[in-house]
Design a protein around this motif. Structure first.
Motif, PDB file in Angstrom:
ATOM      1  N   GLN A   1       0.816  -1.211   0.000  1.00 11.78           N
ATOM      2  CA  GLN A   1       0.000   0.000   0.000  1.00 11.78           C
ATOM      3  C   GLN A   1       0.855   1.269   0.000  1.00 11.78           C
ATOM      4  OE1 GLN A   1       0.352  -2.119   2.506  1.00 11.78           O
ATOM      5  NE2 GLN A   1       0.600  -0.995   4.424  1.00 11.78           N
ATOM      6  N   HIS A   2       0.304   2.322  -0.538  1.00 14.71           N
ATOM      7  CA  HIS A   2       0.882   3.668  -0.548  1.00 14.71           C
ATOM      8  C   HIS A   2       2.228   3.751  -1.270  1.00 14.71           C
ATOM      9  CE1 HIS A   2      -2.394   5.097   1.837  1.00 14.71           C
ATOM     10  NE2 HIS A   2      -2.220   4.066   2.634  1.00 14.71           N
ATOM     11  N   VAL A   3       2.377   2.954  -2.305  1.00 10.55           N
ATOM     12  CA  VAL A   3       3.586   2.980  -3.136  1.00 10.55           C
ATOM     13  C   VAL A   3       3.365   3.950  -4.285  1.00 10.55           C
ATOM     14  CG1 VAL A   3       4.912   1.602  -4.807  1.00 10.55           C
ATOM     15  CG2 VAL A   3       4.393   0.678  -2.548  1.00 10.55           C
ATOM     16  N   THR A   4       4.405   4.729  -4.606  1.00 14.51           N
ATOM     17  CA  THR A   4       4.389   5.599  -5.778  1.00 14.51           C
ATOM     18  C   THR A   4       5.493   5.152  -6.724  1.00 14.51           C
ATOM     19  OG1 THR A   4       3.552   7.506  -4.556  1.00 14.51           O
ATOM     20  CG2 THR A   4       4.708   7.963  -6.613  1.00 14.51           C
ATOM     21  N   ILE A   5       5.106   4.869  -7.954  1.00 20.01           N
ATOM     22  CA  ILE A   5       6.066   4.587  -9.015  1.00 20.01           C
ATOM     23  C   ILE A   5       5.784   5.653 -10.060  1.00 20.01           C
ATOM     24  CG2 ILE A   5       6.940   2.897 -10.656  1.00 20.01           C
ATOM     25  CD1 ILE A   5       5.734   0.725  -8.797  1.00 20.01           C
ATOM     26  N   GLY A   6       6.594   6.710 -10.040  1.00 20.65           N
ATOM     27  CA  GLY A   6       6.237   7.903 -10.788  1.00 20.65           C
ATOM     28  C   GLY A   6       7.256   8.353 -11.804  1.00 20.65           C
ATOM     29  N   SER A   7       6.752   9.070 -12.768  1.00 15.65           N
ATOM     30  CA  SER A   7       7.587   9.676 -13.802  1.00 15.65           C
ATOM     31  C   SER A   7       8.162  10.984 -13.311  1.00 15.65           C
ATOM     32  CB  SER A   7       6.750   9.956 -15.052  1.00 15.65           C
ATOM     33  OG  SER A   7       6.193   8.770 -15.540  1.00 15.65           O
TER      34      SER A   7
END
Length: 180
Positions: free
Chosen positions: A82-88
């Motif tokens: 939960q609450h993972v960000t995989i961002g550009s």
């Protein structure tokens, strides 16, 4: 409530995502996209339809607070908490412009952030609340750094400020006040 039931009948969020990508009928695609967006927003999440997954990831605690931006490539058998960000990274003058590529069999702990044009190898573990912004080779564990405490001589102003209709305001004890 009815929309949640419809999403469940259609197989859940992940199956709905696959239906959007496979459907050639534009009106049906729009209906699926509405249901998909609604289901993710109810969980405080977003998984871009342009993100590429080589296999269905495991979400042990559900898709809560998960953000995966467009352009991300995920390998097979990934585990995403939960609450993972995989961002550009979209800052044009940045060296890390782009989206992450994540290998097979990766385990991404709760609250982890993986940002920018980086490559995460196969069989990598990313610890909870770890920020990853550099390449990681195969068969590695990435953890947070040592806690650092910076002492200040006077109390810090930790009120939340923002502009509303061109006027600066701050939040204090349940109310908004204009900055004088």
């Amino acid at each position: 409530m009815l929309i949640r039931v419809i999403v469940k009948v259609l197989g859940g969020v992940w199956k709905l995502r696959n239906k959007i990508r496979a459907t050639k009928v534009n009106s049906l695609r729009k209906i699926y996209a509405f249901l998909y967006t609604y289901a993710l927003q109810c969980r405080g999440s977003w998984i871009s339809l342009s993100a590429i997954f080589n296999g269905e990831p495991c979400f042990p605690h559900g898709i809560y607070g998960v953000f995966i931006s467009g352009g991300v490539v995920m390998g097979m058998n990934s585990v995403i908490f939960q609450h993972v960000t995989i961002g550009s990274n979209t800052l044009i003058d940045s060296k890390g412009l782009g989206s992450p590529i994540i290998g097979d069999n990766c385990y991404i702990g709760a609250g982890a952030k993986i940002i920018g044009n980086i490559k995460i190898g196969n069989n990598v573990r990313v610890g909870a609340n770890t920020a990853v912004y550099q390449d990681v080779p195969d068969n590695c564990v990435v953890t947070c750094g040592t806690q650092r405490i910076v002492s200040k001589d006077k109390p810090l102003n930790n009120k939340f400020y923002h502009t509303y209709r061109g006027v600066w305001e701050f939040f204090d004890n349940g109310s908004w006040y204009k900055v004088q």
